[in-house]
Motif scaffolding. Structure first.
Motif, PDB file in Angstrom:
ATOM      1  N   VAL A  62       0.848  -1.177   0.000  1.00 14.46           N
ATOM      2  CA  VAL A  62       0.000   0.000   0.000  1.00 14.46           C
ATOM      3  C   VAL A  62       0.892   1.238   0.000  1.00 14.46           C
ATOM      4  CG1 VAL A  62      -0.182   0.062   2.518  1.00 14.46           C
ATOM      5  CG2 VAL A  62      -1.998   1.068   1.137  1.00 14.46           C
ATOM      6  N   SER A  63       0.397   2.326  -0.542  1.00 18.03           N
ATOM      7  CA  SER A  63       1.197   3.554  -0.686  1.00 18.03           C
ATOM      8  C   SER A  63       1.541   4.156   0.669  1.00 18.03           C
ATOM      9  CB  SER A  63       0.433   4.577  -1.523  1.00 18.03           C
ATOM     10  OG  SER A  63       0.112   4.056  -2.790  1.00 18.03           O
ATOM     11  N   PRO A  64       2.611   4.950   0.736  1.00 14.15           N
ATOM     12  CA  PRO A  64       3.005   5.583   1.997  1.00 14.15           C
ATOM     13  C   PRO A  64       1.894   6.448   2.592  1.00 14.15           C
ATOM     14  CG  PRO A  64       4.769   5.759   0.372  1.00 14.15           C
ATOM     15  CD  PRO A  64       3.573   5.212  -0.352  1.00 14.15           C
ATOM     16  N   ARG A  65       1.952   6.597   3.918  1.00 12.60           N
ATOM     17  CA  ARG A  65       1.000   7.387   4.714  1.00 12.60           C
ATOM     18  C   ARG A  65      -0.422   6.827   4.570  1.00 12.60           C
ATOM     19  NH1 ARG A  65       3.032  11.955   6.738  1.00 12.60           N
ATOM     20  NH2 ARG A  65       0.931  12.822   6.992  1.00 12.60           N
ATOM     21  N   ALA A  66      -0.497   5.502   4.505  1.00  9.06           N
ATOM     22  CA  ALA A  66      -1.802   4.861   4.323  1.00  9.06           C
ATOM     23  C   ALA A  66      -2.732   5.098   5.501  1.00  9.06           C
ATOM     24  CB  ALA A  66      -1.612   3.360   4.094  1.00  9.06           C
ATOM     25  N   LEU A  67      -2.160   5.142   6.711  1.00 10.05           N
ATOM     26  CA  LEU A  67      -3.011   5.299   7.898  1.00 10.05           C
ATOM     27  C   LEU A  67      -3.802   6.591   7.857  1.00 10.05           C
ATOM     28  CD1 LEU A  67      -3.705   3.833  10.526  1.00 10.05           C
ATOM     29  CD2 LEU A  67      -1.909   5.148  11.664  1.00 10.05           C
ATOM     30  N   ASP A  68      -3.228   7.639   7.268  1.00 14.07           N
ATOM     31  CA  ASP A  68      -3.922   8.924   7.179  1.00 14.07           C
ATOM     32  C   ASP A  68      -5.117   8.858   6.230  1.00 14.07           C
ATOM     33  OD1 ASP A  68      -1.993   9.925   8.861  1.00 14.07           O
ATOM     34  OD2 ASP A  68      -0.792  10.819   7.266  1.00 14.07           O
ATOM     35  N   ARG A  69      -5.147   7.847   5.370  1.00 18.18           N
ATOM     36  CA  ARG A  69      -6.217   7.744   4.384  1.00 18.18           C
ATOM     37  C   ARG A  69      -7.147   6.567   4.675  1.00 18.18           C
ATOM     38  NH1 ARG A  69      -1.694   7.414   1.443  1.00 18.18           N
ATOM     39  NH2 ARG A  69      -2.373   5.433   0.512  1.00 18.18           N
ATOM     40  N   THR A  70      -7.107   6.045   5.902  1.00 19.87           N
ATOM     41  CA  THR A  70      -7.840   4.831   6.244  1.00 19.87           C
ATOM     42  C   THR A  70      -8.966   5.113   7.221  1.00 19.87           C
ATOM     43  OG1 THR A  70      -5.896   3.445   5.862  1.00 19.87           O
ATOM     44  CG2 THR A  70      -7.635   2.523   7.243  1.00 19.87           C
ATOM     45  N   ARG A  71     -10.112   4.488   6.946  1.00 24.16           N
ATOM     46  CA  ARG A  71     -11.277   4.590   7.825  1.00 24.16           C
ATOM     47  C   ARG A  71     -11.686   3.188   8.257  1.00 24.16           C
ATOM     48  NH1 ARG A  71     -16.983   4.463   6.999  1.00 24.16           N
ATOM     49  NH2 ARG A  71     -16.669   4.122   4.765  1.00 24.16           N
ATOM     50  N   GLY A  72     -12.050   3.036   9.525  1.00 24.84           N
ATOM     51  CA  GLY A  72     -12.480   1.750  10.059  1.00 24.84           C
ATOM     52  C   GLY A  72     -13.997   1.650  10.107  1.00 24.84           C
ATOM     53  N   LEU A  73     -14.507   0.446   9.875  1.00 22.72           N
ATOM     54  CA  LEU A  73     -15.952   0.226   9.895  1.00 22.72           C
ATOM     55  C   LEU A  73     -16.221  -1.173  10.425  1.00 22.72           C
ATOM     56  CD1 LEU A  73     -18.799   1.252   9.003  1.00 22.72           C
ATOM     57  CD2 LEU A  73     -18.407   0.090   6.834  1.00 22.72           C
TER      58      LEU A  73
END
Length: 294
Positions: free
Chosen positions: A232-243
């Motif tokens: 996955v591309s860098p800084r993935a956590l900033d673009r991630t939402r949990g559901l």
């Protein structure tokens, strides 16, 4: 005054047919295969986005009777009626949040007298009450600052679909599904992606389905490992939402949905979805592929 149709699809005066879609749905309709016809419409919406022609065909199918009918070989299922892709043409009660699919938009060019509507709606702001919540006292619109009256026609209000993975991009790069109970299969995967990624392009994404404890920290660590390995591309956590989703009869699921960055290779993903299932952490047991049907 609030506007009570912010999620609604507004039908144009003239609806141009989509010939391929119209021909296929019309054929299935004549055969009484309503469920298959709805699947055709859903495939179209997943691929091309909102469409007046697709929604115009969907309304009578979604409104079809649920009682046994010898002419309906394949009835529409409850799961199909509740699919998020049909949320823009649903009508939702402002008090109990129940929803239905009103047919008034289908006959709006005709003058009709409706004696027992399933609901009533403010003709100014679309504040809507279902038949169970409406009383004889509800003549004036209850919405503060609105002076409209409740009546017919009842048009779509839409119903909330939840936030997209990222408000700044329509493309999904990566999805992690953590599960307890039964492992996710391809049929369930499509439903989960519908719930989590409606109106977002997930062509070419990688989906990892892994047995794990459903806590966000474990998912974050797994996502960090994917980023470290270049999945996955860098800084993935900033673009991630949990559901979190409860799947009846199968178990609990937690989805980590990573939106694609605005630039770079992941912003141009296309092709089939890759799908990996792991029963134990870091032990992918099998790989399968499926391609969306256009």
């Amino acid at each position: 005054m609030a506007q009570n149709d912010v999620e609604a699809f507004r039908f144009p005066e003239d609806i141009l047919p989509v010939l391929g879609l119209t021909d296929e749905v019309d054929r299935l309709w004549d055969q009484g295969r309503f469920g298959s016809a709805v699947d055709v419409i859903l495939r179209y919406l997943r691929t091309y986005g909102r469409s007046a022609a697709a929604f115009r065909w969907a309304l009578p199918l979604l409104r079809a009777t649920r009682t046994p009918d010898a002419n309906i070989v394949e009835p529409v299922t409850d799961a199909q009626r509740g699919n998020p892709y049909f949320a823009p043409i649903a009508t939702e009660c402002a008090r109990c949040q129940s929803y239905w699919y009103s047919g008034h938009v289908l006959v709006r060019e005709h003058r009709m007298t409706v004696t027992n509507p399933i609901g009533r709606q403010c003709q100014s702001c679309r504040f809507t009450l279902c038949r169970d919540c409406f009383t004889l006292d509800d003549v004036r619109c209850p919405e503060e600052g609105c002076f409209g009256e409740l009546g017919v026609p009842v048009l779509p209000t839409g119903r909330p679909r939840g936030l997209p993975a990222n408000r700044h991009t329509e493309k999904i790069e990566h999805v992690i599904i953590l599960w307890e109970g039964e492992p996710t299969e391809l049929g369930e995967l499509t439903r989960l992606l519908d719930l989590a990624c409606t109106w977002q392009d997930f062509a070419g994404i990688r989906v990892m389905s892994q047995e794990a404890d459903l806590d966000r920290e474990a998912g974050d660590l797994l996502l960090a490992a994917c980023e470290l390995n270049g999945v996955v591309s860098p800084r993935a956590l900033d673009r991630t939402r949990g559901l979190r989703i409860d799947s009846p009869g199968l178990g609990r699921r937690q989805l980590l949905i990573t939106a694609a960055p605005a630039t770079g290779p992941a912003s141009r993903l296309s092709g089939p979805i890759s799908y990996t299932v792991a029963r134990k952490p870091r032990n992918a047991s099998r790989r399968g592929w499926f391609r969306r049907v256009n």
